[in-house]
Design a protein around this motif. Structure first.
Motif, short mmCIF file in Angstrom:
data_model
loop_
_atom_site.label_atom_id
_atom_site.label_comp_id
_atom_site.label_asym_id
_atom_site.label_seq_id
_atom_site.Cartn_x
_atom_site.Cartn_y
_atom_site.Cartn_z
N GLY A 149 0.81 -1.22 0.00
CA GLY A 149 0.00 0.00 0.00
C GLY A 149 0.83 1.26 0.00
O GLY A 149 0.39 2.30 0.45
N GLY A 226 -5.68 19.44 -2.96
CA GLY A 226 -5.94 18.32 -2.06
C GLY A 226 -7.21 18.54 -1.26
O GLY A 226 -7.99 19.46 -1.54
N TYR A 227 -7.35 17.70 -0.25
CA TYR A 227 -8.53 17.76 0.61
C TYR A 227 -8.62 19.12 1.30
O TYR A 227 -9.70 19.61 1.61
CB TYR A 227 -8.45 16.62 1.62
CG TYR A 227 -9.73 16.41 2.38
CD1 TYR A 227 -10.87 15.97 1.73
CD2 TYR A 227 -9.80 16.67 3.75
CE1 TYR A 227 -12.06 15.78 2.42
CE2 TYR A 227 -10.98 16.49 4.45
CZ TYR A 227 -12.10 16.05 3.77
OH TYR A 227 -13.27 15.88 4.45
N SER A 252 -5.18 15.30 -5.43
CA SER A 252 -4.77 14.16 -4.59
C SER A 252 -5.94 13.18 -4.55
O SER A 252 -7.06 13.50 -4.96
CB SER A 252 -4.47 14.63 -3.16
OG SER A 252 -5.69 14.99 -2.53
N ALA A 254 -7.47 12.12 -1.92
CA ALA A 254 -8.50 12.57 -0.96
C ALA A 254 -9.42 13.59 -1.63
O ALA A 254 -10.62 13.61 -1.37
CB ALA A 254 -7.83 13.16 0.27
N VAL A 267 -3.02 12.34 -9.13
CA VAL A 267 -1.58 12.12 -9.21
C VAL A 267 -1.18 11.23 -8.05
O VAL A 267 -1.65 11.40 -6.93
CB VAL A 267 -0.83 13.48 -9.13
CG1 VAL A 267 0.64 13.29 -8.81
CG2 VAL A 267 -0.99 14.23 -10.45
N GLY A 283 -3.07 22.67 -0.46
CA GLY A 283 -3.87 21.91 0.51
C GLY A 283 -3.66 20.42 0.39
O GLY A 283 -4.59 19.63 0.53
N GLY A 286 0.92 15.60 1.36
CA GLY A 286 2.17 15.05 0.82
C GLY A 286 2.49 13.67 1.38
O GLY A 286 3.64 13.38 1.71
N ALA A 309 3.63 20.09 7.39
CA ALA A 309 3.07 19.13 6.42
C ALA A 309 4.22 18.43 5.70
O ALA A 309 5.21 19.08 5.32
CB ALA A 309 2.19 19.87 5.42
#
Ligand code: FAD
Length: 337
Positions: A149, A226-227, A252, A254, A267, A283, A286, A309
């Motif tokens: 994963g 992102g989220y 992303s 999310a 991506v 946002g 990473g 982050a």
């Protein structure tokens, strides 16, 4: 040592980018192993196709031409490549991790009993010592890919069987011409020796080509959300910024799961791999699965409220702040220029 081989894919008369990326990597591996780089192309009309392949430093191009081979078909392609590899006995064989490569690679490897590592993100040459068997290998292919994963990066080796086969994801390797005047040798394959009638039990009746709506791999500027974008409305700000900068919008996982963007824009490990000149991550935390798809970008700019982050560790520039405030300011500033 025998050759490094690339099985090239053809898209509308052109060698696919992923194959050119593999030829570039293949040349480097062949140099390290002090051996030849060879390629094989299969199709209906392959006139002059070698001229697209030689500049990448290819020593030999094998051409399998037949009017029945216009489109990819599993069985005939498998027969041709398997016979070619039985004769040429490559040390390494590489394919793109495309739908064609993912179908063809395992079939060829199972016929040759060679094994195959799917979806590699990196390839290197290195030694290996098998203490149990008391054997040392000087130069094996390290087939590197995310595993469990994406929680670990696994290095897989195949000491005993040949060829060492791998499929490699699109966009993870750089394509680079070695010499535009490089000329190798062309060898025409007599396909009648490999092809049997039963290879053509399936025929293509009609083909519908859907153009890729999103061209992330071909884009030099990517604005990714992102989220942390918070809402589809905020996510739309990214399209405005992309328009001003002449870029493409990515997301992303999310953000895709939240319905902010289509999966074609994702991506990362289970999305597309990109290496643009500029990647602006807005946002996005990473996580390793996202980084797997973008960390080779030339310049990374992160916009995030969290100073710690993980994306900031690989970013060239960090803008610490709220996307809803920063992105409109960026749009305004770049519009002026
Ligand atoms: P989050 O992790 O929730 O991060 C949101 C970020 O936004 C945070 O850093 C936060 O500080 C910041 N933020 C919040 N509000 C604001 C604001 N107002 N302004 C600025 N910043 C703000 N993920 C992928 O992306 N691609 C993949 O291909 C992929 N494949 C996966 C495959 C597997 C097998 C698994 C297990 C996971 C995969 N993931 C993938 C998921 C991955 O692990 C992460 O969950 C995902 O990347 C997180 O997305 P995110 O950064 O958008 O969201």
């Amino acid at each position: 040592m025998n050759s490094v081989f690339v099985i090239c894919e053809i898209e509308e008369g052109k060698v696919a980018d992923v194959s050119l990326e593999l030829l570039t990597k293949g040349r480097q591996l062949a140099n390290q192993l002090k051996t030849k780089l060879e390629a094989v192309v299969i199709g209906k009309d392959l006139k002059d196709i070698e001229n697209q392949i030689f500049p990448y430093g290819t020593d030999v191009v094998y051409k399998a031409e037949d009017k029945r081979l216009e489109h990819y078909l599993t069985l005939p392609y498998t027969s041709i490549i398997t016979d070619l590899f039985k004769e040429t006995k490559p040390e390494i064989a590489l394919l793109g991790a495309t739908s064609q490569g993912r179908d063809l690679g395992p079939r060829v490897s199972s016929k040759l009993k060679s094994g195959l590592t799917a979806d590699c993100t990196s390839l290197e040459i290195g030694p290996h010592e098998d203490k149990k068997a008391g054997k040392t290998y000087e130069q094996l292919l390290y087939q590197i890919r995310p595993a469990f994963g994406g929680n670990i990066i696994a290095t897989i080796i195949n000491p005993e069987h040949r060829p060492q086969m791998a499929t490699v994801r699109e966009g993870v390797m750089k394509k680079e011409i070695v010499d535009t005047a490089y000329k190798g040798e062309v060898k025409n394959i007599d396909v009648s020796k490999s092809l049997k009638d039963e290879d053509f039990v399936i025929s293509i009746v009609e083909r519908h080509m859907e153009k890729r709506k999103v061209n992330l791999t071909g884009s030099q500027v990517i604005i990714a959300g992102g989220y942390g974008m918070g809402s589809p409305e905020n996510f739309n700000l990214l399209y405005d910024l992309a328009e001003v900068l002449g870029g493409e919008v990515a997301a992303s996982r999310a953000a895709v799961d939240a319905g902010f963007a289509d999966h074609a824009r994702q991506v990362g490990q289970t999305g597309v791999t990109v290496r643009p000149k500029i990647y602006i991550a807005c946002g996005i935390s990473g996580q390793i699965q996202h980084r797997a798809g973008m960390e080779n970008s030339s310049m990374i700019i992160a916009v995030n409220t969290d100073e710690n982050a993980p994306i900031n560790q690989i970013a060239d520039y960090v803008i610490n702040g709220d996307v809803a405030e920063i992105i409109p300011r960026m749009i305004k500033a770049y519009k002026k220029n």
